[in-house]
Design an enzyme around this catalytic site. Structure first.
Site, PDB file in Angstrom:
ATOM      1  N   LYS A 104       8.795   1.018  -2.911  1.00  0.00           N
ATOM      2  CA  LYS A 104       8.194  -0.119  -2.211  1.00  0.00           C
ATOM      3  C   LYS A 104       7.763  -1.240  -3.144  1.00  0.00           C
ATOM      4  CE  LYS A 104       6.786   2.506   1.851  1.00  0.00           C
ATOM      5  NZ  LYS A 104       5.777   2.721   2.888  1.00  0.00           N
ATOM      6  N   ASP A 142       3.807  -2.178   6.903  1.00  0.00           N
ATOM      7  CA  ASP A 142       2.853  -1.071   6.717  1.00  0.00           C
ATOM      8  C   ASP A 142       1.409  -1.523   6.905  1.00  0.00           C
ATOM      9  OD1 ASP A 142       4.656   0.962   6.169  1.00  0.00           O
ATOM     10  OD2 ASP A 142       4.613   0.640   4.010  1.00  0.00           O
TER      11      ASP A 142
END
Length: 319
Positions: A104, A142
């Site tokens: 990420k 997220d």
């Protein structure tokens, strides 16, 4: 091999890395697909039913999960070197990617453009290949997914006494375990709602760097004094299959927390959440974050609203 071969070819790739070649075989002209007869592959009937291989053709667009490990995902792209992956798979048919552990943060540098929120967080969990020019655009779903899951759990409980326009986590101490990409999204979201932040991580320097970025504090495990009404968020992989017996914090320590959130969603009810419920804390499963971030990704991938009820049903049946 399938793309460049001038004669009919049977291509067999085995193991975890072989699954994607079987799923995409029909797109590139394969006339045979292997199932469980090869190591690491699911049964052929499962492959046909889940992935609808009869509908796959040269025009099929590919959306997959880029991660390592990735065996728990439905469209797995097992990737070690993210930049090399994007260099090789550069055509527009590879249209969108859900980015998982441990990529990420690395994904940020692989994108040609990054959404301001993802840039602020320093982590990307969604990448779109723009059809007009093939450039990679990075986003982060997220952040809102994790924080709204926590807020809604509070609002549905008896301990929330805040007005509707005030976040139930405002002013509370938000304790994060783990300082990777998912953790970065959580603490930036928590700070945006007015929470105070404390970060624990095995690499203390990494925790300090993230704490400085969100005006929070990094603490060693043995130097923390709990206070009433805290929130615990585990963003580490502790407790994930196949290590379900592990937990990021002892059960007696959980008594200090009002709410416990675990980003791990395999298994759905981790040891951390089980023990938190036993001591009376509100618990929020990582499955809820998983669903919400996927709803955001669906919108980015398709430019339309996701079928939320259907997606929830499928995910909850799976987990």
């Amino acid at each position: 091999m399938l793309t460049h071969c001038q004669v009919p070819l049977i291509a067999r790739a085995v193991g975890e890395r072989g699954l994607i070649s079987q799923l995409l075989g029909p797109k590139y002209g394969a006339f045979i697909v292997n199932g469980k007869t090869e190591p690491g592959l699911p049964p052929l009937a499962s492959i046909r039913q889940i992935y609808k291989l009869d509908c796959v053709n040269s025009h099929t667009k590919i959306f997959g999960v880029v991660s390592n490990p990735v065996g728990h995902s439905k469209v797995p792209l097992l990737v070690d070197d993210l930049s090399e992956f994007f260099r090789v798979y550069s055509c527009n048919d590879f249209a969108g990617f859900s980015v998982g552990l441990p990529h990420k943060e690395t994904a940020l540098a692989c994108c040609h453009e990054v959404d301001p929120l993802a840039l602020l967080i320093g982590a990307v969990n969604t990448i779109i290949r723009r059809p007009s020019d093939g450039l990679l655009i990075g986003y982060n779903t997220d952040c809102e997914a994790s924080i709204t899951a926590i807020e809604d759990a509070y609002r549905g409980s008896s301990v929330n006494g805040r007005p509707p326009n005030v976040s139930p986590i405002s002013g509370k101490l938000f304790v994060l375990i783990g300082a990777g990409g998912a953790g970065r999204a959580m603490v930036f979201g928590a700070r945006s709602r007015g929470a105070r932040v404390v970060i624990f991580n095995r690499n203390f320097e990494r925790a300090k760097a993230l704490a400085e970025a969100v005006s929070g504090e990094a603490k060693p495990y043995d130097g923390f004094r709990p206070e009433k009404g805290m929130i615990l968020a585990n963003s580490s992989a502790i407790g994930m299959e196949p290590n379900e017996d592990q937990t990021s914090i002892s059960k007696p320590s959980l008594a200090s927390y009002e709410l416990v959130f675990d980003a791990v969603y395999t298994p759905r009810n981790t040891r951390l959440l089980q023990e938190a419920a036993e001591v009376g804390a509100i618990v929020v499963s990582g499955v809820e974050m998983f669903i919400r971030q996927a709803l955001g990704q669906f919108k980015l991938f398709t430019h339309g609203l996701a079928p939320e009820e259907f997606m929830r049903k499928v995910v909850l049946e799976h987990f």
